[in-house]
Design an enzyme around this catalytic site. Sequence first.
Site, PDB file in Angstrom:
ATOM      1  NE  ARG A 115      -5.918  -3.389  10.970  1.00  0.00           N
ATOM      2  CZ  ARG A 115      -5.459  -2.266  11.511  1.00  0.00           C
ATOM      3  NH1 ARG A 115      -5.134  -1.211  10.762  1.00  0.00           N
ATOM      4  NH2 ARG A 115      -5.294  -2.157  12.802  1.00  0.00           N
ATOM      5  CG  ASP A 116      -3.726  -2.332   5.338  1.00  0.00           C
ATOM      6  OD1 ASP A 116      -4.761  -2.460   6.012  1.00  0.00           O
ATOM      7  OD2 ASP A 116      -3.084  -1.274   5.277  1.00  0.00           O
ATOM      8  CG  HIS A 156     -11.365  -1.537   3.960  1.00  0.00           C
ATOM      9  ND1 HIS A 156      -9.996  -1.680   4.009  1.00  0.00           N
ATOM     10  CD2 HIS A 156     -11.851  -2.738   4.304  1.00  0.00           C
ATOM     11  CE1 HIS A 156      -9.696  -2.923   4.355  1.00  0.00           C
ATOM     12  NE2 HIS A 156     -10.805  -3.576   4.542  1.00  0.00           N
ATOM     13  NE  ARG A 159      -4.095  -1.893   0.892  1.00  0.00           N
ATOM     14  CZ  ARG A 159      -4.943  -1.894   1.926  1.00  0.00           C
ATOM     15  NH1 ARG A 159      -4.974  -0.904   2.773  1.00  0.00           N
ATOM     16  NH2 ARG A 159      -5.765  -2.909   2.083  1.00  0.00           N
ATOM     17  NE  ARG A 195       2.863   4.557   6.518  1.00  0.00           N
ATOM     18  CZ  ARG A 195       1.772   4.002   7.024  1.00  0.00           C
ATOM     19  NH1 ARG A 195       1.832   3.318   8.143  1.00  0.00           N
ATOM     20  NH2 ARG A 195       0.606   4.107   6.413  1.00  0.00           N
ATOM     21  CG  ASP A 235      -5.208   2.633  11.021  1.00  0.00           C
ATOM     22  OD1 ASP A 235      -4.804   1.528  11.375  1.00  0.00           O
ATOM     23  OD2 ASP A 235      -5.115   3.056   9.844  1.00  0.00           O
ATOM     24  N   GLY A 274      -7.946  -1.108   0.590  1.00  0.00           N
ATOM     25  CA  GLY A 274      -8.552  -2.432   0.570  1.00  0.00           C
ATOM     26  C   GLY A 274      -9.986  -2.407   0.050  1.00  0.00           C
ATOM     27  CE  LYS A 300      -7.185   9.002   7.352  1.00  0.00           C
ATOM     28  NZ  LYS A 300      -6.431   8.045   6.529  1.00  0.00           N
TER      29      LYS A 300
HETATM   30  C1  NOJ Z   1      -5.910   2.602   6.484  1.00  0.00           C
HETATM   31  C2  NOJ Z   1      -5.037   1.501   6.991  1.00  0.00           C
HETATM   32  O1  NOJ Z   1      -4.093   1.161   5.993  1.00  0.00           O
HETATM   33  C3  NOJ Z   1      -5.856   0.291   7.371  1.00  0.00           C
HETATM   34  O2  NOJ Z   1      -5.005  -0.671   7.949  1.00  0.00           O
HETATM   35  C4  NOJ Z   1      -6.966   0.636   8.312  1.00  0.00           C
HETATM   36  O3  NOJ Z   1      -7.731  -0.531   8.527  1.00  0.00           O
HETATM   37  C5  NOJ Z   1      -7.816   1.741   7.757  1.00  0.00           C
HETATM   38  N1  NOJ Z   1      -6.978   2.887   7.448  1.00  0.00           N
HETATM   39  C6  NOJ Z   1      -8.908   2.178   8.739  1.00  0.00           C
HETATM   40  O4  NOJ Z   1      -8.387   2.824   9.840  1.00  0.00           O
END
Ligand code: NOJ
Length: 812
Positions: free
Chosen positions: A353-354, A650, A337, A347, A502, A716, A642
Amino acid sequence: MKYGYFDQTNREYVIDRIDVPVSWTNYIGVKDMCGVFNHTAGGYLFYKSPEFHRVTRFRPNGVPMDRPGHYVYVRDDDTGDYWTLSWQPVGKSLDSAKYICRHGLSYIKYQCEYSGIWGEETLFIPLEDPAEIWDVKLRNHSDRKRRLSVFGYAEFSFHRIQSDNQNFQMSLYCAGSSFQDGVIETDLFYEAGGYQYFTADGGSDDSQYFDCLRDVFIGAYRTETNPIAVERGFCSGSSELGGNHCGALRRVVELEPGQEKRLIFLLGEGNRQAGKEMRSKYCAPGFSQADSAFKALGNFWNEKLEKLQISTPHDGMNAMINTWTLYQAEINVMFSRFASFIEVGGRTGLGYRDTSQDAMMVPHSNPKKSRSRLVELLKGLTSDGYGLHLFSPEWFEKQTEAAFKSPTVVPRPQKSDLIHGLNDACADDALWLIPSIVEFIRETGELSFAEEKFPYADTFDPETGGGTSETVFDHMKKILDFSAREIGPHGICKGLRADWNDCLNLGGGESAMVSFLHHWALVHFCALGRRLGKDISKYEGMMVKVRESCERELWNGSWYTRGFTSSGRAIGSPENKEGKVHMESNTWAVLSGAASPEHGKSAMDAVDEFLYTPYGLKLCDPAFSEPDDEVGFVTRVYKGLKENAAIFSHPNPWAWAAETMLGRGDRAMKFYDALCPYNQNDQIEVRKAEPYMYCQFVVGPDHSAFGRAHHPFMTGSAGWSYFAATRFMLGLRPDFDNLIVDPCIPSSWPSFNVRRVWRDAVYDITVENPKGVSKGVVECKVNGEPVKCNSKSAEIPVQSPGTKNHVTVVMG
Ligand code: NOJ
């Protein structure tokens, strides 16, 4: 207002009004070399890593917008007038010039008609070589002979983003450039093998042919808009050891009226010799190798897309699923990502998780990469059962001699420092891996994967490349046990550093999302365990316990509570003034199979009532306005942006999938339609961002920019949209031994077709809906023979590889 259209035949998005409000991007390259470029050729190229091996430079978040790029300048040598084949950086008035950008699958075409010259610059990277081809065509549409100078230009980077942005006292003096044999070579002196090249067909040794120094080509007090070399009409043969380097080559092209000529520039990884080899290959007369490389790239994508093609009454869904959504999901898996105009290389590595979720979305179109991502994640799991939130797969490969010697002393962390503790663990991270592994096995039939052994991150020995290894099945148990252990006073999983969200930082507080995810992972794990004939009684018991705790503690009478703070306050429950209803707990209650149908329906009704907007579902409602550190960072984000009540893309597909589980196909489609970028193609004055890509979020109604979409491509959302639309709405789910057909569609659909390739057999499926239902299958035949079918779904047994199978399904 619209700026372009979907060209379904060529699988391109065509921007025919070029002054789009923000950068509309695309990715080129599918293996080690990758470029991210916008609609005006601004962007950058990297090799393997956007952080450590950046090939060309990018000045992110700056003005002028998104520069520099890979530009082709054209100068009329009779008049001195000049322009670029992409609209920027010269930026001719759109009253006198016409520009088109065609974003295709891993290529981009910039087309321009100006002063009687039609020109095209195509950027792409062959499958087999780390070289970017700039395929340039020019045609004289005027009635006079034209004498043109054509300049290819790109600015090189110092590879490491840190060296490129700071500490110039070293980097500026450790990289040099030279020109010889028609090839510009930059040499990153401090880095073994640190070379790049720029070359073209039909080179020359003339000093007017090349510049290796950026500042000489551009000139002082100038920018890419008006480089002195282009204005003057020739280069000056510059090169130097130290300084800022570029690839700039000038070609002289003469065109009779009606005549067309083609030339190729090549920008690549490696030294002068590599450049010469690539030039012989791709620039040989007739450019046949370049043509076949472009064709091979097309075949590469066709093969992937052909694994699943749909034909439904919904044009937008057809366009998105058949091309753009899979493309977006694949790009996320290929490059993780961290390479975009938003994440610009600061980074890199894999987010646990992603990556786990991304890998789950493409096992049919990219089984090799899905599998290797799963293995990387298995190695990034600690023996305690939590995943390393952000890690580099190289940490868990046998140590080799480091090639990079930093020009200044930068202490290198010990391997042991890389394994973070529980304090930094995110409660959801590793749980995602379980369904991903199981879906991979369901797709490929590779049951033996469960028995392969891999070391845990904390036991890995970089010297030997070994460590305490256990099977994939054991790794899964560790993850499930971790979540069973890390629970709070209500018996709900702790939120730890964060869960999927997050910005919800509950620490010792509890997260409904994680408990539901735990349940979902258990459902998948137990199904696999049963198929493998393992004793899974412990985990079946665990599943019941999780379900009971969730129903007991999280059902608040109206919907599912989002969690509890460490002091025991409920979040996402009717007594809250802010953050009263949340997407994650309600969608996951249903999707995980933990909610009762009755509670599930009420929960999703609350989602519709409180979270629905015409641009998609908000993450929560009402937005938080008061900082509350027990809840987390979400309370410090502006309302409507956000995670604080924006339309976070997502999780939207979670709601589509949940609605199909409740049998409500019309509601699922209502939610699908709201988020679908295709539907916003003519609302760009609101959306701003590309209509062919899902964005990370769309600004929510609490904000003045309601409807504006941000952060395209690297999210995602695409993978989940694909997963939810194909597996739940169209209802085609591979299982260990059967392909399940379980559609849940709008009742107005009379029929739809899916062509699915599964384990090397083709299934041409026609689903008829004579009674206008949303769910329910009453008949299914494979090649005329009835197969097992209950009132809900049908099961098509796996067919022999190489066969073509005609499947008819009747809903009712
Ligand atoms: C972006 C992050 O890459 C992801 O890991 C997270 O689940 C979402 N933001 C939601 O906070």
